[in-house]
Enzyme design. Sequence first.
Site, short mmCIF file in Angstrom:
data_model
loop_
_atom_site.label_atom_id
_atom_site.label_comp_id
_atom_site.label_asym_id
_atom_site.label_seq_id
_atom_site.Cartn_x
_atom_site.Cartn_y
_atom_site.Cartn_z
N CYS A 187 0.57 -1.47 0.01
CA CYS A 187 0.09 -0.16 0.07
C CYS A 187 1.53 1.37 -0.26
O CYS A 187 0.80 2.27 -0.79
CB CYS A 187 -1.02 -0.25 1.18
SG CYS A 187 -0.18 -0.29 2.68
N HIS B 217 -2.00 1.16 6.78
CA HIS B 217 -2.86 1.00 5.57
C HIS B 217 -3.11 2.17 4.83
O HIS B 217 -3.66 3.43 5.90
CB HIS B 217 -4.19 0.40 5.19
CG HIS B 217 -4.64 -0.63 4.20
ND1 HIS B 217 -3.50 -1.19 2.84
CD2 HIS B 217 -4.91 0.27 2.89
CE1 HIS B 217 -4.25 -1.31 1.91
NE2 HIS B 217 -5.61 -0.29 1.61
N HIS C 34 -5.65 1.59 -4.24
CA HIS C 34 -4.98 0.72 -3.18
C HIS C 34 -4.61 -0.18 -3.76
O HIS C 34 -4.83 -0.76 -4.79
CB HIS C 34 -5.62 1.74 -1.78
CG HIS C 34 -6.48 0.41 -1.76
ND1 HIS C 34 -6.49 0.08 -0.21
CD2 HIS C 34 -7.30 -0.10 -2.94
CE1 HIS C 34 -7.67 -1.16 -0.45
NE2 HIS C 34 -8.54 -0.94 -2.21
#
Length: 383
Positions: free
Chosen positions: A298, A346, A358
């Site tokens: 990420c 994240h 993402h």
Amino acid sequence: MPALASHRKPRTRVRTTPAVGLTTAALASVTLLSTQSATAAPAEPKPSIQEVQKKVDDLYRQAGTATQQYNKAKTASAEQRSKVDALLEAAAKRADKLNETRRELGNYAAAQYRGGSIAPTATFFLADDPQSYFDQDQLMARMTSRQQKAVADFRTQQKEAAAKRAEATKSLETLTESQASLRTSKQQVQTKLTEARSLLSKLTAEEKARLAELERKKEAEAERKAEELARQQADKEKAAADEATKTGTGTGTGSGTGSGTGSDSGYASKAEKVLAFARAQIGKPYVWGATGPSSYDCSGLTQAAWKAAGVDLPRTTWDQVEVGTRVATADLRPGDLVFFYDDISHVGIYKGDSMMIHAPKPGANVREESIYYMPIYGSVRPA
């Protein structure tokens, strides 16, 4: 005379048959088995699909946290390695300079020897530890100013070389610690992912289908929230425009869900490059610790996307969240970074209409998704 008959009773013999022994052993075995059955712990019930989903999601999130720890340790290790290399090179240069000065002092000593000068001078120049000789005033008085300068330079260089060696040694110890942390974080990621895969592998085809349905419902709910926020933002912008029309003042609005003015054109231009890069990565696999170009985690994706716009972001989510300006969810604009979970493990790139691009998790590809798919921690505008 006839023999008398014996009056003894015949001895009665009792025979033990094998059957009796076998029966006793059998009874003992049955009793033992019955006792074991009674005390054995009952088998754990099979977890429900909802429980499996929650457990797997938790494991993936924990793996995400461990991935950020790995990224941090890897960055620290690389930085420390560069520092160690620089220190070792500096120490080598100091040693070369020290040896050069030592040779110069040796030449002085040799010249004094050839000229018949006193032996202690030569001893001073060639000694491994000249400090004790240096403290002797009578010896220093016999030296020329050039020789005295050479001795002073030698002492200074000795100290500097020793300091560099000590600094390099300490940096090597720090590097070893960083590498140990790197190995630990890597093992933690692998352990969490292995546990998640093990849970999923035990599901039947029907259970996997039910799990997929739960995921679809979760995504649908996140999209519903995104659409609701987009509607609210549209109403808010319309009301602002109507008010501006009534008062006769002009306004400008930014793209996505935020509002802005012409002064924000610089950021909008960078955001376009960020999103263009991110869209080009859609479909590439998530791989923990990866920074591209064929796969990403990420924070690796967000770092690479903003680099395409000329902005250098740090490697981890924990550091990226500290860059730029904090913005509220209602004020998000395309290009902003949205962070998730309490441990900030994240991150995604906001694209507008409550959607983001993402790199989700192991087994998934870079994709567009609602920002409400996960609990939001906060957002930043990097530039």
